[in-house]
Design a protein around this motif. Structure first.
Motif, mmCIF file in Angstrom:
data_model
loop_
_atom_site.group_PDB
_atom_site.id
_atom_site.type_symbol
_atom_site.label_atom_id
_atom_site.label_comp_id
_atom_site.label_asym_id
_atom_site.label_seq_id
_atom_site.Cartn_x
_atom_site.Cartn_y
_atom_site.Cartn_z
ATOM 1 N N THR A 74 75.864 31.837 45.694
ATOM 2 C CA THR A 74 75.295 33.159 45.962
ATOM 3 C C THR A 74 76.377 34.217 46.144
ATOM 4 O OG1 THR A 74 75.219 32.686 48.312
ATOM 5 C CG2 THR A 74 73.232 32.213 47.074
ATOM 6 N N LYS A 75 77.627 33.827 45.987
ATOM 7 C CA LYS A 75 78.787 34.721 46.074
ATOM 8 C C LYS A 75 78.968 35.327 47.453
ATOM 9 C CE LYS A 75 79.101 35.137 41.357
ATOM 10 N NZ LYS A 75 79.844 35.517 40.266
ATOM 11 N N THR A 76 78.375 34.731 48.464
ATOM 12 C CA THR A 76 78.588 35.274 49.802
ATOM 13 C C THR A 76 79.975 34.907 50.318
ATOM 14 O OG1 THR A 76 77.353 33.357 50.552
ATOM 15 C CG2 THR A 76 76.207 35.441 50.583
ATOM 16 N N HIS B 82 78.141 41.623 42.948
ATOM 17 C CA HIS B 82 76.882 41.083 43.465
ATOM 18 C C HIS B 82 76.941 41.211 44.975
ATOM 19 C CE1 HIS B 82 76.068 39.206 39.590
ATOM 20 N NE2 HIS B 82 77.370 38.970 39.561
ATOM 21 N N PRO B 84 77.106 40.478 48.585
ATOM 22 C CA PRO B 84 77.241 39.147 49.194
ATOM 23 C C PRO B 84 76.329 38.991 50.401
ATOM 24 C CG PRO B 84 79.053 40.528 49.893
ATOM 25 C CD PRO B 84 78.178 41.380 49.025
ATOM 26 N N VAL B 85 75.026 39.026 50.161
ATOM 27 C CA VAL B 85 74.088 38.989 51.284
ATOM 28 C C VAL B 85 73.435 37.610 51.386
ATOM 29 C CG1 VAL B 85 73.622 41.434 51.286
ATOM 30 C CG2 VAL B 85 72.295 39.964 49.801
ATOM 31 N N TYR B 86 73.123 37.219 52.613
ATOM 32 C CA TYR B 86 72.457 35.935 52.862
ATOM 33 C C TYR B 86 70.948 36.154 52.843
ATOM 34 C CZ TYR B 86 76.983 34.163 54.360
ATOM 35 O OH TYR B 86 78.291 33.782 54.404
ATOM 36 N N MET B 89 68.647 35.840 56.076
ATOM 37 C CA MET B 89 68.830 36.705 57.245
ATOM 38 C C MET B 89 68.101 38.021 57.005
ATOM 39 S SD MET B 89 72.905 36.291 57.784
ATOM 40 C CE MET B 89 73.220 36.408 59.518
ATOM 41 N N TYR B 94 72.160 40.506 59.456
ATOM 42 C CA TYR B 94 73.297 40.443 58.538
ATOM 43 C C TYR B 94 74.370 41.446 58.922
ATOM 44 C CZ TYR B 94 75.925 40.886 54.205
ATOM 45 O OH TYR B 94 76.933 40.944 53.288
#
Lengths: 288, 347
Positions: A74-76, B82, B84-86, B89, B94
């Motif tokens: 997810t590129k986090t 992109h 970078p978020v989860y 959450m 976040y």
């Protein structure tokens, strides 16, 4: 580290993963406890706990598979690695979050020795030291799962590979029984180990000198030792590999009621090694 | 503020970034412009410390990103391509996590979280799971994370991709307002966006820096000294002969326009000479009233296309040669270069 730890822990309980892991492990611990201790009347909870090891082979990978693979997918990881936090603190934060989830079913299991104590005669010392051993084994298993997860961006592959590795570790004793004991076999085994190490170092550093030196040193040293002290080579490979056994210490705890400090230290050292390797794997990915 | 010196990033035999050097000064908005696959994202990823570099140096606020990553990263807010978020959450969780990770002191934390969320307008959705948000909102949550705590440098990688026109407008307004007291670096392959927002443009193509300067400077650089004229005359050929006779003029073209007017273009032989007076006198002597005289304009778009066409042509020839030799070896090999080049040409 605290922020990563908190987020990871929350993510296990924002999704089903944490609940599923705790429910399955706790259910099996309960099942074995009922069968071994309450039905069959075995006095020690340690025996019931040691039988649940098979459950951990399948449950721990579920816990560890997403730790790094998902971040990568997810590129986090881009967020974590561009923030003012070090890679070791990210890895340790994740590790301790997984340890916390792992600890919960064990804490539930801590009630079992008390139940035995109430209804019969048991030994709290033996039972609780077995639980401590399982905590250390958990650290070892989780560090392996985390390392595998850091190598791939597919959670499925991470889980399957971790299961395979854990299975090999658990049946390690049976495997080492089949290693030939002749000095020549040991010689060949040592040379293979040195070359394997050299190959792995070459693969991860792309540098020729160090692996070449290791390979040459391994070859020369093994052959020299073989001719100078052949008797020492008798069964040496088997002894070396058997020393890495995880079940040895577990047997000492569970069957012989010995608090095996050496075995415990080996397990903890392996956990530390794989945490270190995870840090290296994450760092390395930045350079490729 | 940021100094990038001889930056090289090599993947196998492929140079993603090939010897780029530039300096970013405080309080300006910089635009990285280049076709897809030009090396913008790679450069930004190296500047923010996400990936390592093959050789060169990146210095942020006096701190080398490789040697003092902690200090350097503390000055940077980064929104990658992109966000970078989860997904598991909520935006509030976040952004709070981001604040903890950035080590914003506890007493300022709540205030800066509130500010970042208000600026990016995500307060309305703060309690919904990020995975249920639309792409535009996700982008804004990522943006909130980047501006959180107002770092000195804010780096945005294609911040408007995937947004609707209204959101793009809002995003540009926000970037402009941030640019007043922060250094902002944004990348884009959309020329109008860069022209609209940025004070300074850095054009990257095939991993190389091919031009930089303010939009005006870039236009001037390509403009030369050609002039456009409109005269009142009947016969374009006569006008052409008259203009060609002016000493120092070359490449004269004339064509008739409506209402008995003639449009003409000419270039001075020496770029620095000023032919305006000579042109005026010649027209007056010939009895052709001069209706308009102006330097021929060249838009940033044509500058951009020309620049990437120049380097693109060389690379294309090389790539074709490579692909031919590869095809001889095995039919399956797909050379990368022509593909990215075509994309670049389209934009």
């Amino acid at each position: 580290m605290k922020a990563v730890y908190k987020r990871e822990l929350e993510s296990y309980f924002n999704t089903m993963t944490g609940y599923v892991f705790i429910a399955i492990v706790a259910a099996f611990i309960g099942l074995y406890f009922v069968l071994y201790n309450l039905r069959m009347g075995h006095p020690y909870f340690a025996a019931a706990l040691s039988s649940t090891i098979a459950v951990f082979i399948f449950a721990v990978p579920v816990l560890t598979m997403k730790s790094f693979a998902e971040e990568r997918k997810t590129k986090t990881d881009q967020m974590l690695l561009t923030y003012p936090v070090s890679v070791p603190s990210i890895v340790l934060g994740k590790f301790f979050a997984m340890m916390t989830v792992y600890l919960i079913p064990l804490l539930i299991g801590c009630l079992c020795p008390l139940v035995i104590r109430i209804v019969g005669k048991g030994s709290l010392v033996i039972d609780y030291s077995a639980i401590v051993l399982f905590l250390c084994l958990g650290a070892f298993f989780i560090s392996i799962g985390m390392f595998v997860s850091a190598l791939t961006d597919s959670q499925v592959i991470a889980a399957v590979v971790t299961m395979a590795v854990l299975l090999v570790i658990v049946i390690w004793d049976s495997i080492t029984n089949y290693i030939p004991e002749t000095p020549v076999a040991s010689l060949i085994g040592f040379i293979v180990i040195f070359f394997l190490a050299a190959f792995i170092i070459y693969r991860s550093t792309r540098c020729w000198t160090a692996p070449a030196l290791i390979a040459i040193f391994g070859l020369v040293a093994s052959i020299a030792c073989y001719f100078m002290a052949e008797s020492w080579f008798q069964g040496a490979l088997k002894k070396l590999l058997a020393a890495l056994s995880i079940f040895g210490p577990m047997n000492n705890f569970v069957s012989y009621y010995v608090f095996d400090v050496k075995g415990l230290l080996i397990v903890i050292c392996f956990a530390a090694l794989f945490i270190f390797l995870t840090i290296q794997a994450v760092q390395r990915r930045r350079w490729n | 503020m940021i100094e990038v010196r001889n930056l090289v990033k090599q993947y196998g035999d492929h140079y993603a970034v090939d010897d780029i050097s530039f300096t970013i000064e405080k309080g300006r908005i910089y635009g990285f412009l280049g076709p897809n696959g030009a090396g913008k994202t790679t450069t930004m990823n190296i500047m923010t410390g996400y990936i390592g570099l093959t050789s060169g140096q990146v210095i942020v606020n006096g701190h080398d990103i490789q040697e003092e990553p902690y200090e350097a990263k503390s000055c940077i807010g980064y929104l990658p391509e992109h966000p970078p978020v989860y997904g598991d959450m909520t935006p509030l969780e976040y952004v709070t996590f981001a604040a903890e990770l950035k080590n914003i002191p506890a007493d300022e934390r709540e205030e800066s979280i509130k500010k970042a969320m208000e600026l990016t307008k995500i307060v309305d959705v703060q309690d919904r799971l990020i995975k249920n948000l639309s792409k535009g909102y996700r982008q804004r949550v990522g943006f909130a994370q980047a501006i959180l705590g107002f770092p000195e440098v804010i780096i945005l990688d294609e911040p408007t991709v995937g947004l609707d026109p209204r959101q793009i407008h809002e995003m540009r307004e926000l970037i402009r307002s941030l640019g007043k007291d922060h250094t902002v670096i944004l990348s884009s392959h959309i020329l109008s966006e860069v022209q609209d927002v940025c004070d300074h443009i850095i054009i990257i193509h095939k991993g190389k820096l091919i031009a930089q300067g303010t939009p005006e400077e870039l236009e001037n650089q390509m403009r030369g000294a050609a002039m456009e004229l409109t005269l009142k005359a009947d016969d374009p050929e006569k006008v052409g002969a008259m203009l060609s006779a002016i000493p120092g003029a070359k490449n004269v073209t004339c064509h008739p326009a409506k209402n008995g007017e003639v449009m003409a273009e000419l270039e001075p032989e020496d770029k620095n000479s000023d032919l305006r007076e000579a042109v005026f006198n010649a027209c007056a002597a010939a009895g052709c009233p001069l209706l308009m005289m102006k330097p021929s304009s060249i838009s940033l778009e044509s500058v951009f296309l020309e620049l990437i066409a120049d380097t693109g042509a060389e690379a294309q020839v090389k790539a074709e040669a490579e692909s031919e030799s590869q095809e001889e070896k095995d039919g399956d090999a797909q050379p990368e270069a022509p593909e990215t080049d075509e994309k670049g040409g389209d934009e």
